[in-house]
Design a protein around this motif. Sequence first.
Motif, PDB file in Angstrom:
ATOM      1  N   THR A  11      74.015  26.612  67.383  1.00 44.04           N
ATOM      2  CA  THR A  11      72.870  27.512  67.426  1.00 44.04           C
ATOM      3  C   THR A  11      71.615  26.726  67.753  1.00 44.04           C
ATOM      4  N   VAL A  12      70.841  27.252  68.685  1.00 39.02           N
ATOM      5  CA  VAL A  12      69.602  26.592  69.096  1.00 39.02           C
ATOM      6  C   VAL A  12      68.459  27.121  68.237  1.00 39.02           C
ATOM      7  N   ASP A  13      67.777  26.197  67.524  1.00 40.92           N
ATOM      8  CA  ASP A  13      66.631  26.561  66.691  1.00 40.92           C
ATOM      9  C   ASP A  13      65.352  26.439  67.514  1.00 40.92           C
ATOM     10  N   HIS A  14      64.504  27.449  67.449  1.00 42.80           N
ATOM     11  CA  HIS A  14      63.219  27.443  68.148  1.00 42.80           C
ATOM     12  C   HIS A  14      62.163  26.913  67.189  1.00 42.80           C
ATOM     13  N   ARG A  15      61.566  25.762  67.517  1.00 45.47           N
ATOM     14  CA  ARG A  15      60.564  25.128  66.655  1.00 45.47           C
ATOM     15  C   ARG A  15      59.178  25.307  67.267  1.00 45.47           C
ATOM     16  N   ASP A  16      58.264  25.791  66.439  1.00 47.13           N
ATOM     17  CA  ASP A  16      56.873  25.924  66.867  1.00 47.13           C
ATOM     18  C   ASP A  16      56.133  24.614  66.610  1.00 47.13           C
ATOM     19  N   VAL A  17      55.320  24.208  67.550  1.00 46.50           N
ATOM     20  CA  VAL A  17      54.579  22.951  67.459  1.00 46.50           C
ATOM     21  C   VAL A  17      53.117  23.256  67.185  1.00 46.50           C
ATOM     22  N   SER A  18      52.495  22.470  66.310  1.00 47.87           N
ATOM     23  CA  SER A  18      51.082  22.646  66.011  1.00 47.87           C
ATOM     24  C   SER A  18      50.239  22.135  67.169  1.00 47.87           C
ATOM     25  N   LEU A  19      49.341  22.971  67.639  1.00 41.85           N
ATOM     26  CA  LEU A  19      48.462  22.616  68.752  1.00 41.85           C
ATOM     27  C   LEU A  19      47.001  22.589  68.334  1.00 41.85           C
ATOM     28  N   LYS A  20      46.727  22.457  67.027  1.00 40.22           N
ATOM     29  CA  LYS A  20      45.361  22.475  66.541  1.00 40.22           C
ATOM     30  C   LYS A  20      44.618  21.189  66.853  1.00 40.22           C
ATOM     31  N   GLY A  21      45.324  20.080  66.974  1.00 40.25           N
ATOM     32  CA  GLY A  21      44.664  18.808  67.240  1.00 40.25           C
ATOM     33  C   GLY A  21      44.033  18.177  66.019  1.00 40.25           C
ATOM     34  N   TRP A  22      44.428  18.581  64.814  1.00 38.40           N
ATOM     35  CA  TRP A  22      43.864  17.980  63.604  1.00 38.40           C
ATOM     36  C   TRP A  22      44.415  16.570  63.420  1.00 38.40           C
ATOM     37  N   ASN A  23      43.607  15.718  62.783  1.00 40.22           N
ATOM     38  CA  ASN A  23      44.079  14.371  62.489  1.00 40.22           C
ATOM     39  C   ASN A  23      44.401  14.188  61.010  1.00 40.22           C
ATOM     40  N   TRP A  24      44.520  15.278  60.275  1.00 38.61           N
ATOM     41  CA  TRP A  24      44.958  15.209  58.882  1.00 38.61           C
ATOM     42  C   TRP A  24      46.120  16.181  58.692  1.00 38.61           C
ATOM     43  N   GLY A  25      47.029  15.766  57.881  1.00 40.33           N
ATOM     44  CA  GLY A  25      48.213  16.583  57.635  1.00 40.33           C
ATOM     45  C   GLY A  25      49.128  15.872  56.657  1.00 40.33           C
ATOM     46  N   LYS A  26      50.416  15.924  56.900  1.00 39.64           N
ATOM     47  CA  LYS A  26      51.408  15.311  56.028  1.00 39.64           C
ATOM     48  C   LYS A  26      52.408  14.544  56.876  1.00 39.64           C
ATOM     49  N   ALA A  27      52.614  13.269  56.532  1.00 42.91           N
ATOM     50  CA  ALA A  27      53.565  12.417  57.245  1.00 42.91           C
ATOM     51  C   ALA A  27      54.821  12.256  56.398  1.00 42.91           C
ATOM     52  N   THR A  28      55.952  12.603  56.947  1.00 36.48           N
ATOM     53  CA  THR A  28      57.231  12.492  56.254  1.00 36.48           C
ATOM     54  C   THR A  28      58.252  11.832  57.169  1.00 36.48           C
ATOM     55  N   VAL A  29      59.328  11.363  56.586  1.00 38.30           N
ATOM     56  CA  VAL A  29      60.439  10.775  57.333  1.00 38.30           C
ATOM     57  C   VAL A  29      61.582  11.778  57.329  1.00 38.30           C
ATOM     58  N   GLN A  30      61.939  12.251  58.522  1.00 35.60           N
ATOM     59  CA  GLN A  30      63.021  13.227  58.674  1.00 35.60           C
ATOM     60  C   GLN A  30      64.056  12.660  59.637  1.00 35.60           C
ATOM     61  N   ASN A  31      65.251  12.468  59.101  1.00 38.91           N
ATOM     62  CA  ASN A  31      66.347  11.883  59.884  1.00 38.91           C
ATOM     63  C   ASN A  31      65.912  10.533  60.465  1.00 38.91           C
ATOM     64  N   GLN A  32      65.738  10.438  61.765  1.00 43.00           N
ATOM     65  CA  GLN A  32      65.367   9.183  62.418  1.00 43.00           C
ATOM     66  C   GLN A  32      63.960   9.229  63.003  1.00 43.00           C
ATOM     67  N   ASP A  33      63.086  10.074  62.427  1.00 44.87           N
ATOM     68  CA  ASP A  33      61.732  10.229  62.959  1.00 44.87           C
ATOM     69  C   ASP A  33      60.714  10.227  61.829  1.00 44.87           C
ATOM     70  N   ILE A  34      59.518   9.779  62.167  1.00 43.90           N
ATOM     71  CA  ILE A  34      58.346   9.973  61.322  1.00 43.90           C
ATOM     72  C   ILE A  34      57.636  11.203  61.871  1.00 43.90           C
TER      73      ILE A  34
END
Length: 581
Positions: free
Chosen positions: A97-120
């Motif tokens: 099944t193909v999951d459709h992921r929405d990407v944030s386009l706000k351009g903010w430089n603050w948020g939350k950094a997490t490690v998911q699988n093989q990515d930051i």
Amino acid sequence: MSNVTFDNIFMGESSDLGKLRFNSAGFGWKSFKDESNTPSTFNGSDVRGAQWLRVARQFQLRLSMRTPDRPRLTFEGFRRDDFEKVKRTLSEYFGVTVDHRDVSLKGWNWGKATVQNQDIVFEVQHKPAFELPLGQVANSNIAGKNEVAIEFAPPAASGSNNNARQPDELVEVRFYVPGKSKKSKGSDAGSDDEEETEKDEEGNDISAAEAFHNLIKDKADLGATTGDSIVVFEDVLVLTPRGRFSLEFFPESLRLLGKSTDYRVPFTSINRIFLLPKLDDMHIQLVLGLDPAIRQGATRYPFLVAQWPKDEEVDAELNLDDEEIAKYPDLQKKYEAPTFQVISRVLKSLTGKKVTPPGSFRNAQGVNGIKANVKAVQGELYFLERGLIFIAKQPILIDFTKTESISFSRVGGGIASARTFDMRVLANEGPDHVFSAISKEEAGPISQFLASKNVRLKNEMDELEAADAMDIDDLSDDDDDDVSIMSEDEGRKKKKKQQQQAQPARRAADDEDESEDEDFMDEDSSDGGSVSDSDSEASGMESDASDPMMEELRKKSEARAKKKASGEADGAPKKKKAKKD
């Protein structure tokens, strides 16, 4: 459907367009650029998941794979209308099944950094803003109290075309992570009230930046920095980059751990090792040439320079068994020797690189190097058997094989230039280097050493001295003319001086002459007046007596003569009396 094909598709980070084809057995991609190349093929059973998201090159299909060597595949260049076709193809062929992921386009430089699988993953309002692959992380260190600096492996240099411009790549990202690290009390805890501050083994609070840094090191598999070290040397003074660090040796890398920085240096990036005594004859310097260089912000450090006192000794025991020690040449279980010898020997065994000592050059005092300046930076210049190395804040290494010539020159004038000279190194390729403020007494030893290494040398100081000697000879040939000119000048000055000295006497004499002349004229005039009067009378003045004007002039002349005669008689005693007094 037997085959499903998508044209004008990019694979991964490649800039080549190609064709992507799916069938029930698997899928493959082939570039349009070279039809003779074998296509890249993959088994459909290895596909574990799929995601569809918006990227810079339109839309991307991201496939999670079960293969350890290729955990993820990406294909870009899809159009928006291709989503339904891709979703149906993967569902029918691979049951994914193909999951459709929405990407944030706000351009903010603050948020939350997490490690998911093989990515930051950096998320803004629970939507990914960007992702950094952990497989390309070369190093991670705590740059400040709350900052985590992540460095990426630099692009490989192209050996086939050195003139080709290398693409721009991201080399470092810094995250500001404030606060303390929190952990949940239980698995069902989801609120902040049910979280507690994470502590280390000594009971101290762990900052959120430190926890994030440790997580990246574990997930990115940064060499053997997380395992047991072979040997540790505490409180080592490092001159470049400046600070005191603990040197931790691992089987594949060297770690520099400081108060606020943490560098990891793989042994594969160490290409040169130098062991050089300082000119003070009290310290020893260890210089490591690094490629790629370590970074601290925008500053690159292609050399690492450490320093120890010559008489400092250390007892070190390696954390290796006999079988592991046998794998390395000349490696011992225990060392008891000066610190610089122990560290250089351990480095030589673990890296397999030769330790380069100073060359056979000796300066006027019998020391290996000389003092010199590069612009306003003072340092120490060493003459090696195959090149030069200048040790300062940013060391400079010069190879004789890449040197066109070396010239000596004297810049400026005055006492300073007479005691020192400049040495210019002209390179076949790249920038030239000028080492200034070198003592004049070092010109002889340097010339002899460079001549023994067949280095082309040009001494412009000898040419300047020869030109000065010629000027002196020219001056000596013209001595007679100069003497005659000087004699004329001196005679003219002497004559002028005599004239100036004679002026007061001349003035006095003139005054005397004037007084005597007046007296002389008065006497003459009185005598002459009488004579002229008598003459005038004798010559026929009487004939003019009838003229009133002439008669009046005659009377005035006679009166004036009488007055002068009476005045001279009265004034003579007075004048004599004045002289007597």
